[in-house]
Design an enzyme around this catalytic site. Structure first.
Site, PDB file in Angstrom:
ATOM      1  N   ARG A 133       0.668  -1.668  -0.399  1.00  0.00           N
ATOM      2  CA  ARG A 133      -0.047   0.216  -0.316  1.00  0.00           C
ATOM      3  C   ARG A 133       0.792   1.473  -0.310  1.00  0.00           C
ATOM      4  O   ARG A 133       2.070   1.401   1.009  1.00  0.00           O
ATOM      5  CB  ARG A 133      -0.620  -0.044   1.175  1.00  0.00           C
ATOM      6  CG  ARG A 133      -1.393  -1.165   1.223  1.00  0.00           C
ATOM      7  CD  ARG A 133      -2.237  -0.761   2.333  1.00  0.00           C
ATOM      8  NE  ARG A 133      -3.695   0.422   2.491  1.00  0.00           N
ATOM      9  CZ  ARG A 133      -3.647   1.266   3.479  1.00  0.00           C
ATOM     10  NH1 ARG A 133      -3.467   1.525   4.167  1.00  0.00           N
ATOM     11  NH2 ARG A 133      -4.298   2.264   2.939  1.00  0.00           N
ATOM     12  N   LYS A 198       3.411  -7.449  12.168  1.00  0.00           N
ATOM     13  CA  LYS A 198       2.857  -8.656  10.521  1.00  0.00           C
ATOM     14  C   LYS A 198       2.490  -9.435  10.345  1.00  0.00           C
ATOM     15  O   LYS A 198       4.241  -9.416  10.160  1.00  0.00           O
ATOM     16  CB  LYS A 198       2.669  -6.599   9.972  1.00  0.00           C
ATOM     17  CG  LYS A 198       2.266  -6.765   8.629  1.00  0.00           C
ATOM     18  CD  LYS A 198       2.393  -5.811   7.984  1.00  0.00           C
ATOM     19  CE  LYS A 198       1.657  -5.764   6.429  1.00  0.00           C
ATOM     20  NZ  LYS A 198       1.788  -4.455   5.588  1.00  0.00           N
ATOM     21  N   ARG A 332      -1.128   5.608  20.176  1.00  0.00           N
ATOM     22  CA  ARG A 332      -0.648   6.139  20.410  1.00  0.00           C
ATOM     23  C   ARG A 332       0.363   5.892  21.507  1.00  0.00           C
ATOM     24  O   ARG A 332       0.421   5.117  22.010  1.00  0.00           O
ATOM     25  CB  ARG A 332      -1.759   7.220  21.397  1.00  0.00           C
ATOM     26  CG  ARG A 332      -3.570   7.902  20.289  1.00  0.00           C
ATOM     27  CD  ARG A 332      -3.585   8.558  21.211  1.00  0.00           C
ATOM     28  NE  ARG A 332      -3.134   9.376  21.688  1.00  0.00           N
ATOM     29  CZ  ARG A 332      -3.778  10.832  21.933  1.00  0.00           C
ATOM     30  NH1 ARG A 332      -5.552  10.346  22.759  1.00  0.00           N
ATOM     31  NH2 ARG A 332      -3.740  11.843  22.220  1.00  0.00           N
TER      32      ARG A 332
END
Length: 338
Positions: A133, A198, A332
């Site tokens: 991506r 991932k 965050r």
């Protein structure tokens, strides 16, 4: 009738017989290899060096010969086809396995733009220009993962495909569940995670008339046995399948992926994302977490509240629930994530 094809690149055709001999991971003497290939030991040595140029680690065992530590599980079109389900097999029109291509997505996209490519699946042992991506490259060492692309044509326009990338993630999670892969989760909008890192990525590319007849390429890259040299180029936490569930056959895994993905593509326009929303949210890696979303224009932070009926991300910020159709999320910094 499905067309099954294994294609060798010109650059690799001369060394593939040697690759097949070493794929078992055992030590083979230079004399044995030379006799099996019908070449001199000097010629064997030259071919061994070409294997190393592919990024394969060939070990020389003093006084005994050469080996590929751990062996190599090569893709085979016939084996993959033999493990397809009764539901998936009629949907597959063409299955190609290449030693090396620029990009499996590019191959399928080219076929679709030429009016072909529906039901076509392209796999490669290695991509030289694999992409993820946002223009990122995708690490694709030889024989170290799964690089696969599927082409599908639709009638009715691109709006029918809302949420498809999320549904693909659910299908991949279900394929991995067949092999009891633990702790598989999904990260909006295109990633499959395992144990907090991932494992695979999904890239959808569209072609044709976006309001009428259109086509989609579903590209998937999944890590299986990444060598250290390739791993050093990845800029985010990652994991490969061999670390968490060793010994899974690449051919069996690809077949199970297709068993999930082909019926998904066939039925998706009729039902859309609706039947996939709850299964996706059950696997949401960041559900209820404080995250930040980076879009092309702005950065938003808040609490991740799943996805809406179209697959758009729901983010609670300052008491308001906002909807986002694009961007990337991360924990965050205050939550200890990256």
């Amino acid at each position: 009738m499905v067309q099954i094809k294994s294609a060798e690149s010109k650059a690799l055709s001369q060394i593939r017989p040697l690759l097949l001999l070493l794929a078992d991971g055992r030590v083979h003497s230079g004399e044995f290899l030379g006799e099996a290939l019908g070449v001199s030991r000097a010629a064997v040595w030259k071919q061994l060096q070409k294997l190393e140029q592919l990024g394969l680690v060939v070990e020389s065992v003093k006084g005994r010969g050469y080996q590929l530590p751990g062996g190599l599980d090569l893709l085979d079109a016939e084996t993959i086809s033999s493990h397809l389900s009764a539901e998936a097999k009629p949907l597959l029109q063409q299955l190609q396995v290449h030693d090396q291509v620029d990009s499996t997505n590019a191959r399928v996209l080219s076929a679709l733009e030429a009016g072909r490519g529906h039901g076509q699946v392209v796999l490669a042992e290695q991509q030289t220009a694999g992409r993820g991506r946002r223009g990122r490259s995708w690490a694709s060492p030889f024989g170290a993962g799964v690089s696969v692309s599927l082409g599908w044509q639709f009638q009715g326009g691109v709006q029918l495909l809302e949420g498809l990338s999320l549904a693909v993630g659910v299908a991949l999670a279900r394929a991995l569940a067949v092999f009891d892969v633990p702790d598989v989760r999904l990260k909006w909008p295109n990633d499959v995670w395992c144990q907090g890192r991932k494992l695979a990525g999904v890239l959808l590319e569209l072609s044709g008339d976006l309001t009428d007849r259109c086509a989609v390429v579903v590209g998937i890259g999944l890590n299986m046995r990444l060598p250290a040299a390739a791993a050093g180029t990845i800029d985010q936490p990652w994991i490969d399948l061999e670390q968490v569930r060793p010994g899974i056959s690449r051919n069996r895994l690809v077949a199970e992926m297709l068993n999930q993905l082909l019926p998904l593509l066939d039925t998706y326009p009729a039902g859309g994302f609706a039947p996939w929303r709850e299964p996706w949210q059950a696997l949401d890696q960041f559900a209820g977490a404080e995250v930040c979303l980076q879009s092309a224009q702005q950065r938003w932070c808040g609490i991740e509240r799943g996805v809406d009926k179209s697959g758009a991300l729901l983010l609670e910020t300052d008491g308001d629930l906002r909807t986002f159709h694009g961007g990337e999320i991360s924990l965050r910094p205050a939550s200890g994530g990256a």
